[in-house]
Design an enzyme around this catalytic site. Structure first.
Site, PDB file in Angstrom:
ATOM      1  N   PRO A 112       0.901  -1.259  -0.104  1.00 21.99           N
ATOM      2  CA  PRO A 112       0.034  -0.075  -0.085  1.00 21.99           C
ATOM      3  C   PRO A 112       0.884   1.248  -0.061  1.00 21.99           C
ATOM      4  O   PRO A 112       1.841   1.284   0.608  1.00 21.99           O
ATOM      5  CB  PRO A 112      -0.683  -0.192   1.316  1.00 21.99           C
ATOM      6  CG  PRO A 112      -0.681  -1.567   1.669  1.00 21.99           C
ATOM      7  CD  PRO A 112       0.592  -2.189   1.316  1.00 21.99           C
ATOM      8  N   GLY A 114       2.282   4.895   0.725  1.00 24.73           N
ATOM      9  CA  GLY A 114       2.040   5.940   1.864  1.00 24.73           C
ATOM     10  C   GLY A 114       1.627   5.437   3.062  1.00 24.73           C
ATOM     11  O   GLY A 114       1.322   6.221   4.189  1.00 24.73           O
ATOM     12  N   GLY A 116       3.791   3.963   5.208  1.00 20.36           N
ATOM     13  CA  GLY A 116       4.794   3.858   6.014  1.00 20.36           C
ATOM     14  C   GLY A 116       5.418   2.496   5.834  1.00 20.36           C
ATOM     15  O   GLY A 116       6.240   1.811   6.559  1.00 20.36           O
ATOM     16  N   LEU A 117       5.090   1.834   4.696  1.00 23.31           N
ATOM     17  CA  LEU A 117       5.652   0.268   4.490  1.00 23.31           C
ATOM     18  C   LEU A 117       6.815   0.269   3.339  1.00 23.31           C
ATOM     19  O   LEU A 117       7.084  -0.807   2.890  1.00 23.31           O
ATOM     20  CB  LEU A 117       4.524  -0.802   4.007  1.00 23.31           C
ATOM     21  CG  LEU A 117       3.288  -0.696   5.026  1.00 23.31           C
ATOM     22  CD1 LEU A 117       2.153  -1.724   4.539  1.00 23.31           C
ATOM     23  CD2 LEU A 117       3.942  -1.485   6.428  1.00 23.31           C
ATOM     24  N   GLY A 118       7.381   1.443   3.082  1.00 21.18           N
ATOM     25  CA  GLY A 118       8.431   1.519   2.149  1.00 21.18           C
ATOM     26  C   GLY A 118       8.202   1.221   0.725  1.00 21.18           C
ATOM     27  O   GLY A 118       8.988   0.542   0.119  1.00 21.18           O
ATOM     28  N   SER A 120       7.936   3.291  -1.751  1.00 22.96           N
ATOM     29  CA  SER A 120       8.707   3.902  -2.852  1.00 22.96           C
ATOM     30  C   SER A 120      10.019   3.281  -3.005  1.00 22.96           C
ATOM     31  O   SER A 120      10.501   3.221  -4.133  1.00 22.96           O
ATOM     32  CB  SER A 120       8.551   5.394  -2.407  1.00 22.96           C
ATOM     33  OG  SER A 120       9.308   5.924  -1.162  1.00 22.96           O
ATOM     34  N   ALA A 121      10.484   3.033  -1.790  1.00 24.87           N
ATOM     35  CA  ALA A 121      11.803   2.348  -1.699  1.00 24.87           C
ATOM     36  C   ALA A 121      11.922   1.129  -2.350  1.00 24.87           C
ATOM     37  O   ALA A 121      13.108   0.888  -3.280  1.00 24.87           O
ATOM     38  CB  ALA A 121      12.426   2.145  -0.155  1.00 24.87           C
ATOM     39  N   ALA A 122      11.005   0.298  -2.188  1.00 25.50           N
ATOM     40  CA  ALA A 122      10.854  -1.060  -3.124  1.00 25.50           C
ATOM     41  C   ALA A 122      10.813  -0.772  -4.579  1.00 25.50           C
ATOM     42  O   ALA A 122      11.610  -1.652  -5.330  1.00 25.50           O
ATOM     43  CB  ALA A 122       9.706  -1.760  -2.630  1.00 25.50           C
ATOM     44  N   ASP A 164      14.789   2.639   4.779  1.00 23.82           N
ATOM     45  CA  ASP A 164      13.720   1.769   3.790  1.00 23.82           C
ATOM     46  C   ASP A 164      14.648   1.236   2.681  1.00 23.82           C
ATOM     47  O   ASP A 164      14.270   0.160   2.343  1.00 23.82           O
ATOM     48  CB  ASP A 164      12.731   2.847   3.250  1.00 23.82           C
ATOM     49  CG  ASP A 164      11.675   2.970   4.195  1.00 23.82           C
ATOM     50  OD1 ASP A 164      11.857   3.092   5.319  1.00 23.82           O
ATOM     51  OD2 ASP A 164      10.755   3.796   3.776  1.00 23.82           O
TER      52      ASP A 164
HETATM   53  O1  PMV Z   1       6.763   6.449   7.857  1.00 22.80           O
HETATM   54  P1  PMV Z   1       7.942   6.070   7.169  1.00 22.80           P
HETATM   55  O2  PMV Z   1       8.163   4.760   7.015  1.00 22.80           O
HETATM   56  O3  PMV Z   1       8.738   6.524   6.145  1.00 22.80           O
HETATM   57  O4  PMV Z   1       9.092   6.016   8.577  1.00 22.80           O
HETATM   58  C1  PMV Z   1       9.523   7.329   9.033  1.00 22.80           C
HETATM   59  C2  PMV Z   1      10.307   7.174  10.185  1.00 22.80           C
HETATM   60  C3  PMV Z   1      10.796   8.269  11.074  1.00 22.80           C
HETATM   61  O5  PMV Z   1      11.745   7.724  11.951  1.00 22.80           O
HETATM   62  C4  PMV Z   1       9.834   8.912  11.832  1.00 22.80           C
HETATM   63  C5  PMV Z   1      11.486   9.264   9.963  1.00 22.80           C
HETATM   64  C6  PMV Z   1      12.798   8.784   9.438  1.00 22.80           C
HETATM   65  O6  PMV Z   1      13.200   9.350   8.530  1.00 22.80           O
HETATM   66  O7  PMV Z   1      13.473   7.982   9.959  1.00 22.80           O
END
Ligand code: PMV
Length: 329
Positions: A112, A114, A116-118, A120-122, A164
């Site tokens: 999914p 946005g 926070g599961l990475g 874009s990095a993947a 990520d």
């Molecule tokens: O939401 P994500 O997976 O991009 O994680 C952000 C993690 C933080 O520690 C809050 C910020 C960072 O750049 O490390």
């Protein structure tokens, strides 16, 4: 034509504190982005993306900033997705010393966007691997991670951490402390992810923690305590002690709540998981909204999350041992 895939990630421990030099442990999960790259006869780039939480779109452009497509999806999403793909293709061209080569790129992702599961990095990691292989260049995973980090760094205006991209390239559990990234051992980790369908604003949440730290000693202490907890987490991973890992995840969530980055829906999902017998549960990533990660090898947590009104999507996402890999050559 080459297809490569790379995994997404969750933070097992240490988000936010990692911004202030504390260690963190992200883990790759078995949700992957797959990217197929086919060399063209001209220097153009054609990108077809599916499952990027969009209704599938195709764009063709020569890669300069004025040549943007007219597509029926949110412009910011297209701009963001194309920024990542552009950057990854530039890295591949640079690695192969072929600055004018064009490609057809097809992206499919289970991750999914946005949350926070990475995701874009993947996509960036898999695109660099597929495009360099298509040009008969083989990069080691550290170099792929480093080049992918440069892309994220540029697209996110210098705000990206290495977590990520390193995690996606290497797979497994990794330890990140500043620029020092390494892989670490881990037992089987039966992750269950709950996604509330939204996303917090990472920049705002990071700024909020920074100002809290400036104002209250407890917040400064909390950040350092998260760092200490990560060290204990590393020992628990080394011992293969899943019960202790779960307990530390619970503590980590409490400390993140104290820093003001949890949210009602995240707390509701965390409690739904705990009540269903999860070994531990916490928010993952920036917070404010997005995902929680729980540890449970039974079906209890998955079922409870599916019935939780706070949860839009729940899925199992075991630790991915393998990072970036070629799927088809
Ligand atoms: O939401 P994500 O997976 O991009 O994680 C952000 C993690 C933080 O520690 C809050 C910020 C960072 O750049 O490390």
């Amino acid at each position: 034509m080459v297809t490569a895939s790379a995994p997404g990630k969750v933070y097992l421990f240490g988000e936010h504190a990692v911004v202030y030099g504390e260690p963190a442990v992200p883990c790759a999960i078995e949700l992957r982005a797959r990217v197929t790259v086919d060399r063209r006869d001209d220097d153009r780039l054609r990108v077809h993306a599916e499952d990027l939480s969009l209704d599938g779109f195709t764009v063709e452009y020569s890669g300069d900033a004025g040549d943007r497509p007219d597509v029926a999806v949110s412009e910011s999403l297209v701009e963001a997705a194309m920024g990542y793909v552009d950057g990854a293709i530039e890295q591949a061209r640079d690695a192969a010393a072929e600055p004018a080569v064009g490609f057809d790129v097809t992206i499919e992702s289970d991750i999914p966007l946005g949350g926070g599961l990475g995701s874009s990095a993947a996509v960036v990691v898999a695109t660099i691997e597929a495009a360099t292989r298509e040009l008969d260049v083989e990069l080691d995973r550290e170099e792929i991670a480093d080049r992918a980090y440069q892309v994220e760094h540029d697209v996110q205006d210098g705000e990206a951490s290495r977590a990520d991209t390193f995690c996606s390239a290497m797979g497994g559990a990794v330890r990140v402390e500043g620029d020092d990234c390494r892989t670490i051992g881990a037992p089987e980790l039966p992750f269950v992810v709950g996604f509330d369908g939204g996303a917090g604003d990472t920049g705002e949440l990071v700024a909020g923690v920074r100002s809290l730290k400036g104002e209250y000693d407890f917040a400064e202490t909390t950040v350092r305590t998260i760092g200490d907890l990560v060290l204990q987490g590393e020992r628990a991973l080394d011992d293969g002690d899943a019960a202790e890992i779960g307990r530390l995840m619970d503590f980590n969530h409490g400390l993140l709540s104290a820093l003001g980055v949890s949210a009602r829906r995240l707390d509701e999902m965390v409690w739904a998981a705990r009540d269903a017998g999860a070994m531990g549960a916490k928010l993952t990533g920036a917070g404010g909204g997005g995902c929680v990660v729980a540890l449970d090898d039974s079906e209890g947590t998955l079922t409870a999350l599916k019935y939780s009104p706070a949860c839009e999507q729940a899925f199992r996402a075991d630790l991915a041992r393998e990072g970036v890999r070629v799927e088809r050559d």
